[in-house]
Enzyme design. Sequence first.
Site, PDB file in Angstrom:
ATOM      1  N   PHE A 234      37.191  34.238  36.551  1.00 22.12           N
ATOM      2  CA  PHE A 234      35.943  34.902  36.124  1.00 22.12           C
ATOM      3  C   PHE A 234      34.698  34.292  36.766  1.00 22.12           C
ATOM      4  O   PHE A 234      33.600  34.413  36.242  1.00 22.12           O
ATOM      5  CB  PHE A 234      35.810  34.890  34.595  1.00 22.12           C
ATOM      6  CG  PHE A 234      36.993  35.481  33.880  1.00 22.12           C
ATOM      7  CD1 PHE A 234      37.396  36.787  34.144  1.00 22.12           C
ATOM      8  CD2 PHE A 234      37.716  34.737  32.961  1.00 22.12           C
ATOM      9  CE1 PHE A 234      38.494  37.337  33.499  1.00 22.12           C
ATOM     10  CE2 PHE A 234      38.823  35.282  32.319  1.00 22.12           C
ATOM     11  CZ  PHE A 234      39.208  36.582  32.585  1.00 22.12           C
ATOM     12  N   ILE A 460      43.800  35.959  42.026  1.00 24.17           N
ATOM     13  CA  ILE A 460      43.353  35.273  40.805  1.00 24.17           C
ATOM     14  C   ILE A 460      43.788  36.044  39.557  1.00 24.17           C
ATOM     15  O   ILE A 460      43.226  35.873  38.479  1.00 24.17           O
ATOM     16  CB  ILE A 460      41.831  35.013  40.841  1.00 24.17           C
ATOM     17  CG1 ILE A 460      41.022  36.315  40.831  1.00 24.17           C
ATOM     18  CG2 ILE A 460      41.473  34.202  42.089  1.00 24.17           C
ATOM     19  CD1 ILE A 460      39.519  36.082  40.607  1.00 24.17           C
ATOM     20  N   GLY A 461      44.812  36.889  39.754  1.00 25.50           N
ATOM     21  CA  GLY A 461      45.320  37.683  38.643  1.00 25.50           C
ATOM     22  C   GLY A 461      44.921  39.138  38.758  1.00 25.50           C
ATOM     23  O   GLY A 461      45.271  39.964  37.913  1.00 25.50           O
ATOM     24  N   THR A 462      44.201  39.449  39.832  1.00 26.61           N
ATOM     25  CA  THR A 462      43.627  40.786  39.986  1.00 26.61           C
ATOM     26  C   THR A 462      44.540  41.747  40.728  1.00 26.61           C
ATOM     27  O   THR A 462      44.305  42.951  40.700  1.00 26.61           O
ATOM     28  CB  THR A 462      42.319  40.672  40.774  1.00 26.61           C
ATOM     29  OG1 THR A 462      42.582  39.894  41.956  1.00 26.61           O
ATOM     30  CG2 THR A 462      41.245  39.965  39.969  1.00 26.61           C
ATOM     31  N   ARG A 627      37.451  54.340  47.422  1.00 29.12           N
ATOM     32  CA  ARG A 627      38.886  54.615  47.346  1.00 29.12           C
ATOM     33  C   ARG A 627      39.564  53.514  46.545  1.00 29.12           C
ATOM     34  O   ARG A 627      39.309  52.326  46.761  1.00 29.12           O
ATOM     35  CB  ARG A 627      39.441  54.607  48.785  1.00 29.12           C
ATOM     36  CG  ARG A 627      40.905  54.897  48.903  1.00 29.12           C
ATOM     37  CD  ARG A 627      41.129  56.253  49.527  1.00 29.12           C
ATOM     38  NE  ARG A 627      42.536  56.557  49.656  1.00 29.12           N
ATOM     39  CZ  ARG A 627      43.213  56.436  50.792  1.00 29.12           C
ATOM     40  NH1 ARG A 627      42.601  56.030  51.892  1.00 29.12           N
ATOM     41  NH2 ARG A 627      44.497  56.754  50.828  1.00 29.12           N
ATOM     42  N   ILE A 628      40.424  53.902  45.623  1.00 27.04           N
ATOM     43  CA  ILE A 628      41.138  52.924  44.811  1.00 27.04           C
ATOM     44  C   ILE A 628      42.490  52.655  45.468  1.00 27.04           C
ATOM     45  O   ILE A 628      43.336  53.550  45.567  1.00 27.04           O
ATOM     46  CB  ILE A 628      41.293  53.433  43.362  1.00 27.04           C
ATOM     47  CG1 ILE A 628      39.901  53.677  42.732  1.00 27.04           C
ATOM     48  CG2 ILE A 628      42.085  52.426  42.531  1.00 27.04           C
ATOM     49  CD1 ILE A 628      38.970  52.480  42.707  1.00 27.04           C
ATOM     50  N   GLN A 637      41.774  46.158  36.018  1.00 20.61           N
ATOM     51  CA  GLN A 637      40.538  45.400  36.222  1.00 20.61           C
ATOM     52  C   GLN A 637      39.415  45.939  35.341  1.00 20.61           C
ATOM     53  O   GLN A 637      38.656  45.181  34.740  1.00 20.61           O
ATOM     54  CB  GLN A 637      40.104  45.458  37.690  1.00 20.61           C
ATOM     55  CG  GLN A 637      40.851  44.489  38.572  1.00 20.61           C
ATOM     56  CD  GLN A 637      40.711  43.074  38.070  1.00 20.61           C
ATOM     57  OE1 GLN A 637      39.642  42.484  38.099  1.00 20.61           O
ATOM     58  NE2 GLN A 637      41.798  42.521  37.563  1.00 20.61           N
ATOM     59  N   GLU A 704      34.253  43.293  39.030  1.00 22.23           N
ATOM     60  CA  GLU A 704      33.117  42.979  38.155  1.00 22.23           C
ATOM     61  C   GLU A 704      32.420  44.187  37.540  1.00 22.23           C
ATOM     62  O   GLU A 704      31.862  44.105  36.442  1.00 22.23           O
ATOM     63  CB  GLU A 704      32.112  42.123  38.953  1.00 22.23           C
ATOM     64  CG  GLU A 704      32.652  40.724  39.110  1.00 22.23           C
ATOM     65  CD  GLU A 704      32.100  39.968  40.300  1.00 22.23           C
ATOM     66  OE1 GLU A 704      31.411  38.981  40.091  1.00 22.23           O
ATOM     67  OE2 GLU A 704      32.373  40.360  41.450  1.00 22.23           O
TER      68      GLU A 704
HETATM   69 MO1  MOS Z   1      33.053  36.410  40.419  1.00 19.75          MO
HETATM   70  S1  MOS Z   1      31.627  35.709  39.124  1.00 19.75           S
HETATM   71  O1  MOS Z   1      32.249  36.234  41.904  1.00 19.75           O
HETATM   72  O2  MOS Z   1      34.411  35.452  40.260  1.00 19.75           O
END
Ligand code: MOS
Length: 745
Positions: A234, A460-462, A627-628, A637, A704
């Site tokens: 995060f 990072i889990g994304t 585009r996804i 996300q 984000e």
């Molecule tokens: Mo984000 S706050 O750039 O991990």
Amino acid sequence: MTSVIGKKTPRVDGPLKVSGKAMYTSDHHFPGMVYAVPVCSTIANGEILGIDTGAAEKMPGIRAIFHRENIGRFSRATVNHEFGAGMSRIDETRAPLEDDVVRYYGQYVALAVADTFAQAMAAADAVKVTYREHKPNVDERLAPETNQKVESERGDPEKAFAESEIQVDQSYDLPPETHNPIELHASVALWDGSAFTLYETSQGVVNHRNVLAQMLGVPKENVRVITQFLGSGFGGKLWPWTQSALAAAAARQLGRPVKLVVSRRMMFQTVGHRPRIQQRIRLSATRDGKLTSLRQDWVNHTSILDDYKENCGEATAHMYSVPNLRITSALARRNVGTPTPMRGPGAVPGLWATESAMDELALKLGMDPVQLRLINEPKIDEGLNLPFSSRHLKECLTTGAEKFGWTKRNPKVGSMKRGGLTLGWGMAGCSWQAARFPCAATVELRDDGTARVSCATQDIGTGSYTIVAQLAAEGLGLPLDKVEAVLGDTRLPPGPLSGGSGAAAAVVPAVLEAAGKAVDALLALAAHAPGSKLAGRTASDLEYTNGRVHPRGEPAASGVAFEDFLRLGSVRAVSGVGSSEGRGAFGTTKPAFSSHSFGAHFVEVTWQPEIARLHVSRVVTVIDAGRILNPLAGRNQIEGAVVMGIGMSLFEETSYDPRNGAPINSNLADYIVAANADVPSLEVHFVEFPDTNLNPLGARGIGEIGLAGMAAAIASAVHHATGVRVRELPIKIEDLLIEHPGHIS
Ligand code: MOS
């Protein structure tokens, strides 16, 4: 081959995670490894007078108690904010144990190292530190500062405001928030006599290596940083924090692997947070709702040592058409650890304020809040004076309104009921920068019929492993299960930070180019493949389609599989390297476009005044992020961000004890995040307008954007249900019970 881009694709690393085989940083164990536990200061402002390690050193299993005198030398890293392979950024610029001054509660003052974690904890507790203590400043009121800086300006906002009949002038406060990923920050450091291997919890291994090499005084070739899996970050894990340098230094001093895992309590002290932010918003409009002026003046707290600015104006200057505008920032120094980016830094707090003010303006105008936004849609980015690369906020607003059933909203406060509950319906728009980092990647075609794609970015889990594999599969025309994605290691080609929602857009061009070059290298083997029916042909005579090499213009079936082609040439593998430059906010050249993602949230809350129960009961979110690449990961996300938005709106707040400056709710019992019972089923829609100015597939990052605007949508829904306008997050039940004049509008 049908394309895997845009298909719902389960995580390629899913089996590793659910079987427990995925190696997170603290899972790494090495022979002879010892455990380090920091000693944290128990004051927030003062000087260390003495450190008595006598008792601690006599405890069982103790290897060393390190402090300023015996840890060895640390240097400060020179800060280079330019994104790419040479980047070196750190928010707490002071090297650990650099001096005897304590500037925030929990600052590391010593380090206990022992054979077991329990022994190290006990020894850390037994270190006696004496201080000269001064009163800490953790004041919540961020008094007007003298260091105001103009961030963006156009027209004459004072005059336009004074001349407008409709005005809003309100302040919106956000408390400090602490990143609470499940995985604690951790460092496992190895020293072989000349080089370090650092297993880290990092959202940017390349930057981490560059910073640590400088702090430890070794060439960067002598530092390898590995983050194979991250239990999320995060933003709190974007830059190195002090535990990393401490673990590495201890490993060098002791000649042993050292593991240091930051505790949950330390997470509130030493590894960054979103700062306290106070914003004054002044809006004015004509009677028919055209904005005439917008002013945003914010102040955020920062630490004694560092100037961390939360860029709250990130989305303000381009969100709506308004001829007169001024945005100013200011910093207020407090005895707190240095703040750091937290999911959607700047825009998320900024939009909490500006979108709340837009709702208040709509009420004053007697206008529907969706309509107010639609009629203030700009033609260009009026802040940068640039065309938008792709902007579809209107579609997000209209699609969201339709999916939510917004036309059925009765604007009268407290008028909507269902099953004995009072309903509140609120909405807000959102925006987040769309940019791409510089990136390099390698794609390899191997003689076993598989491909490998590698890049020193990290997942990072994304879902980065999955989209990187999808991109290689796309570029090579291979099924996804033939592609191995390797990330999270500085030995790989330099890749982007997993931050700023900029990694996905960055890997697209680099991986596609690398795949193309791997194919070129394959075709160049033709002359060296004597046994093949394609022998003797030149590369330009040949073509590659979906894993097969064949004569140009003839069907793929007439050729040979690439692995056979490689084996006939006695070549194990061919590879290609792709690279792409940064673009937009993360590039080095002046952008030709204003690039942003957009979206809209529509929120329903239920309110039961009899028992003072507030619940978020429905959320519809519509996102314009180009585009996804993978709708499964994409939806995930946005859902995660919306959940975080519920936490931000209703629960999250780090409280500092004014007596000693300690973050006092430094645990997951007292720092409340949204849990399952707080979250309804969430509806997420993407309006897919590929943004091909950003990369060939038109994909923008989505990490984000989903958090931006959520707090304003919830606060507006709460107002619609209760008549209480809360302008200080988190929204508390007490706010809704005590009807004092400041809260009612
Ligand atoms: Mo984000 S706050 O750039 O991990």
